[in-house]
Design a protein around this motif. Structure first.
Motif, PDB file in Angstrom:
ATOM      1  N   GLU A 376       0.829  -1.210   0.000  1.00 52.40           N
ATOM      2  CA  GLU A 376       0.000   0.000   0.000  1.00 52.40           C
ATOM      3  C   GLU A 376       0.861   1.257   0.000  1.00 52.40           C
ATOM      4  O   GLU A 376       0.527   2.254  -0.642  1.00 52.40           O
ATOM      5  N   GLN A 380       0.716   4.097  -3.059  1.00 48.49           N
ATOM      6  CA  GLN A 380       0.323   5.486  -2.799  1.00 48.49           C
ATOM      7  C   GLN A 380       1.411   6.466  -3.247  1.00 48.49           C
ATOM      8  O   GLN A 380       1.109   7.560  -3.734  1.00 48.49           O
ATOM      9  N   GLU A 398      -5.691   2.563  -7.200  1.00 48.64           N
ATOM     10  CA  GLU A 398      -5.143   1.599  -6.237  1.00 48.64           C
ATOM     11  C   GLU A 398      -5.155   0.195  -6.818  1.00 48.64           C
ATOM     12  O   GLU A 398      -4.183  -0.566  -6.692  1.00 48.64           O
ATOM     13  N   THR A 572      -3.651  11.387  -0.534  1.00 45.90           N
ATOM     14  CA  THR A 572      -3.434  10.440   0.565  1.00 45.90           C
ATOM     15  C   THR A 572      -3.067  11.208   1.828  1.00 45.90           C
ATOM     16  O   THR A 572      -2.115  11.993   1.825  1.00 45.90           O
ATOM     17  N   SER A 595      -8.548  10.745  -1.606  1.00 41.35           N
ATOM     18  CA  SER A 595      -9.147   9.431  -1.859  1.00 41.35           C
ATOM     19  C   SER A 595      -8.762   8.398  -0.809  1.00 41.35           C
ATOM     20  O   SER A 595      -9.399   7.348  -0.722  1.00 41.35           O
ATOM     21  N   TYR A 596      -7.728   8.679  -0.002  1.00 37.80           N
ATOM     22  CA  TYR A 596      -7.226   7.697   0.961  1.00 37.80           C
ATOM     23  C   TYR A 596      -7.025   8.408   2.293  1.00 37.80           C
ATOM     24  O   TYR A 596      -6.195   9.317   2.405  1.00 37.80           O
ATOM     25  N   ASP A 598      -6.430   7.599   6.436  1.00 39.66           N
ATOM     26  CA  ASP A 598      -6.134   6.605   7.464  1.00 39.66           C
ATOM     27  C   ASP A 598      -6.099   7.302   8.817  1.00 39.66           C
ATOM     28  O   ASP A 598      -5.185   8.085   9.104  1.00 39.66           O
ATOM     29  N   GLN A 618     -12.168   7.058  -1.278  1.00 43.96           N
ATOM     30  CA  GLN A 618     -12.343   5.667  -1.704  1.00 43.96           C
ATOM     31  C   GLN A 618     -11.853   4.673  -0.669  1.00 43.96           C
ATOM     32  O   GLN A 618     -12.379   3.567  -0.580  1.00 43.96           O
ATOM     33  N   VAL A 619     -10.836   5.034   0.125  1.00 46.54           N
ATOM     34  CA  VAL A 619     -10.325   4.159   1.172  1.00 46.54           C
ATOM     35  C   VAL A 619     -10.388   4.915   2.499  1.00 46.54           C
ATOM     36  O   VAL A 619      -9.837   6.006   2.626  1.00 46.54           O
TER      37      VAL A 619
END
Length: 769
Positions: A376, A380, A398, A572, A595-596, A598, A618-619
């Motif tokens: 991952e 990214q 991805e 990200t 889009s990402y 965490d 998206q994530v």
């Protein structure tokens, strides 16, 4: 052939393609010019120029071996394209800014022979006949013959693990530095260190004192006996039976160490041909491909008995089905390069890559030799640097990046680390290829601080250093070193590497944060992971308009600066394990390309922003349900989620209807789902089961992790035969559970239950046949 330019051409092609996409007829940039009645002729002329460059670039790359003027032309073209790219990116940023402000206004195997492995394991487990505490075992052989693979195999051997109290591995490579080696070994065993050489040497001696240890020094070139003796003296206080393995290409290095060297020889022609035939014609009938077999024999001979060279070419030839394609490899002029080792095989494999894979594989040169990276993570970074281009409407970048990884593995250019953590997509390494790959790109594309530091006193210490695109920070960004980084005007990637592997933090000065990093306006990817930062200045991100990847994980920060919200290109954002983080900026909705996201292990984080306002998301990892107004129905509004979703603190849910609003079954693109309850005692076991029942994922799920579930039984959907794609099911800390469904009905799944999942009735079909 100028190999650095060869790889540089691939990156140049990538930049041209990105610029070309920006100037597409229906693109945002031209639409803005058209809407605001600006003159379109300039942009159209630029687009036609790029088209012309794109058409001649491929031909130029092919001719540079025979025409030195082509290499010079490519260098000059690189400078011009860099300037054009920066201009276009700045204009594109303005397009994004205007869009956001407008919205605000409108809305408010190279396996070694078994006998060599057994011999080395035997020597490691034996006691020196002369009673010496420390024994050095050199492994000697040509590059690509399998020295590192042999050492790595025994290093991970179960009997070897049980025999030694302490193990450490360090890749020395060409630049020999006793201080760097000692410091790296201390970090390898998890100890915090500073830059005081005397303290480091004392700490290393103390760490090894009285312990039986195994140390591997990989790829040693230095044959200066005095320097080796100084280094060896740091290890003499270990217990009887301690060992050092040294891999080297130089016989003189092995002789200097007086250790009884193991020579890893090349394969005979007969063995080479047999291996090449078996692997290159795998899944094909040899009787139907006799001519390919004959060509393969000749190619095997050109590999000169080097297993790694054959492994590389076999990975390439498996995808070639015609005789002409095999002959093209056999007749290539690359075999005439003045190198009698791995280089021709690697260059053939590299040149055979399609342009998009050349760019992605070359980017991996920023990682140190033997560095293990998460899938991952590298995907990214590829995305942030524009190396992964979305082709189809329903295809995410991805997923496309994952396909790139799989293709590089199939060509034996990347290796998956066995038993690596699958939830992060697995751990990978470029291993032995890094030596040559670094040579191929170091002149103009990437640098590490280890390349720069020994030559700080020189004005132009490394050719092309000012135009370097990517930089790996080996340990820390301190004020002594960072001014040199500041002069890398076109720097796109700035990452710390070693400190991510250890539990301690590294300091970074206010001067770096306030005055130096904001000047690196070309940055696409930036990481502060594990730096000891409690507050980020607002000025830091205002000028980093092109930033697409930002990693702030494992920080002590309480809040993010508002200037993050003007990073309209940001795709990200990682703030995982920021245990003190309390708030996200109110204007996070401005991150229209994010889009990402965490946010795992951010226990104090309040969520003022509903994720549904991040339209490109998206994530989403680590979202905490039912805290500060965030409910699972907000997740139900996220229609574009792809890839991974992680939901924590499900213990806060008290009503199954809330789970129904998450609309999990409709999210067909989620492939990895993690559900975590946290630590607490349930008031009603049936309610817990009902909640999990409503969180049933779509049947496209591939990986499912359930942790801390408080019910006594799992819902029946967990073993439903319709989950044909489910490969991994992990159940952990489900302390109240007394039974499992019949998981044997799932055809592809590998169930894993930890010891803390105290199931009493597993049923007859837990493990699939």
């Amino acid at each position: 052939m100028d190999i650095g330019i060869a790889v540089g051409g691939a990156f140049l092609s990538s930049v041209l393609q990105v610029l070309f996409d920006r100037l597409a007829p229906q693109g945002e940039l031209l639409n803005m010019f058209r809407r605001d009645k600006h003159d379109l002729r300039i942009l159209k002329k630029l687009r036609m120029t790029l088209l012309g460059l794109q058409s001649v670039l491929s031909d130029a790359q092919n001719k540079q071996a025979s025409n030195p003027y082509v290499s010079q032309w490519l260098n000059e073209l690189q400078d011009a394209v860099d300037s054009a790219e920066k201009l276009i990116e700045e204009v594109n940023y303005e397009v994004l800014r205007l869009n956001v402000e407008g919205q605000c206004q409108n809305l408010g195997e190279t396996s070694n022979p078994q006998n060599e492995t057994e011999e080395l394991v035997g020597r490691l487990l034996s006691v020196d006949a002369n009673g010496r505490r420390l024994t050095v075992i050199p492994i000697v052989g040509m590059g690509g013959v399998g020295k590192t693979t042999l050492a790595k195999g025994v290093y991970n051997d179960e009997n070897v693990n049980d025999h030694f109290d302490l193990k450490a591995w360090f890749c020395v490579f060409e630049q020999y530095d006793a201080f760097r080696i000692a410091k790296g070994l201390l970090q390898e065993i998890g100890l915090q260190v500073d830059d005081n050489i005397n303290q480091i040497q004392i700490k290393l001696k103390e760490s090894l004192k009285g312990k039986k240890f195994l140390t591997v020094l990989d790829d040693v070139w230095n044959d200066n006996y005095n320097e080796w003796d100084d280094l060896r003296n740091l290890f003499v206080q270990g217990d009887l039976g301690s060992k050092i393995i040294v891999t080297t290409r130089k016989e003189c290095v092995a002789l200097m160490m007086n250790g009884g060297a193991m020579n890893v020889g090349i394969l005979s022609n007969e063995v080479s041909r047999a291996l090449f035939k078996r692997h290159s014609l795998k899944n094909r009938d040899p009787e139907e491909h006799l001519e390919l077999e004959e060509i393969g024999k000749k190619i095997a001979e050109k590999c000169k008995g080097l297993p790694l060279a054959m492994k590389t070419l076999v990975g390439m030839l498996r995808s070639k089905s015609t005789i002409e394609e095999w002959k093209r490899i056999l007749r290539s002029e690359i075999w005439d390069l003045p190198d009698n080792g791995m280089l021709p095989a690697l260059m053939l494999s590299y040149n055979d890559l399609p342009p998009h894979l050349k760019r992605c594989f070359s980017y991996c040169a920023i990682f140190p030799k033997d560095y293990q990276f998460y899938k991952e993570q590298v995907i990214q970074l590829w995305i942030a640097n524009g190396l992964v281009q979305q082709l189809q409407k329903d295809e995410t970048v991805e997923k496309l990046g994952n396909q790139y990884i799989l293709e590089l593995i199939s060509r034996s250019l990347l290796d998956r680390v066995p038993d690596s953590f699958k939830w992060k997509g697995g751990v990978f390494s470029s291993q032995d290829f890094y030596n040559i790959l670094k040579w191929m790109v170091r002149n103009s594309l990437c640098m590490t601080l280890s390349m720069i530091l020994p030559k700080l006193h020189l004005q132009n210490f490394v050719p092309g250093w000012k135009t370097s695109k990517d930089l790996i920070c080996w340990n820390e960004l301190d004020t002594c070193r960072i001014p040199w980084v500041m002069k890398l005007e076109q720097l796109r990637t700035l990452l710390p590497i070693n400190i991510q592997l250890h539990l301690f933090s590294v300091n970074i000065s206010k001067r770096v944060l306030h005055n130096i990093l904001p000047r690196l306006t070309f940055l696409r990817a930036l990481s502060f992971s594990r730096y000891d930062i409690k507050e980020l200045p607002n000025v830091l991100f205002i000028k980093l308009k092109l930033l697409r990847f930002l990693d702030l994980s494992w920080r002590k920060i309480k809040q993010l600066p508002d200037s993050i919200c003007v990073l309209y290109n940001l795709e990200t954002l990682i703030v995982s394990s920021c245990h003190c983080l309390e708030d996200l900026p109110l204007q996070m909705g401005n991150l229209i390309n994010l889009s990402y996201l965490d946010i795992r292990c951010c226990s104090r984080l309040k969520m003022p922003l509903h994720p549904s306002k991040l339209k490109s998301l998206q994530v989403l990892l680590g979202v905490t349900c039912l805290r500060s107004g965030l409910k699972l129905k907000d997740l139900g509004e996220l229609c574009n989620l792809y890839g991974s979703l992680s939901i924590v603190e499900l213990k806060n849910m008290v009503d199954r209807r809330e789970g129904l609003k998450a609309n999990r079954r409709e999210k067909e693109h989620i492939e990895r789902l993690s559900l975590s309850w946290g630590t607490s005692i349930a008031e009603n076991s049936q309610t817990e089961r009902d909640i999990l029942d409503e969180l049933q994922p779509n049947t496209n799920i591939k990986e499912l992790e359930i942790s801390g579930y408080r019910g006594t039984k799992f819902p029946n959907w967990l073993a439903d035969y319709s989950y044909l794609k489910l490969e991994t099911l992990s159940l952990s800390h489900c302390n109240n559970c007394d039974s499992l469904p019949a998981l044997g009905q799932l055809p592809s799944v590998t169930p894993r239950a930890t010891p803390k999942t105290r199931t009493r009735d597993l049923g007859p079909q837990v493990i699939p046949s």
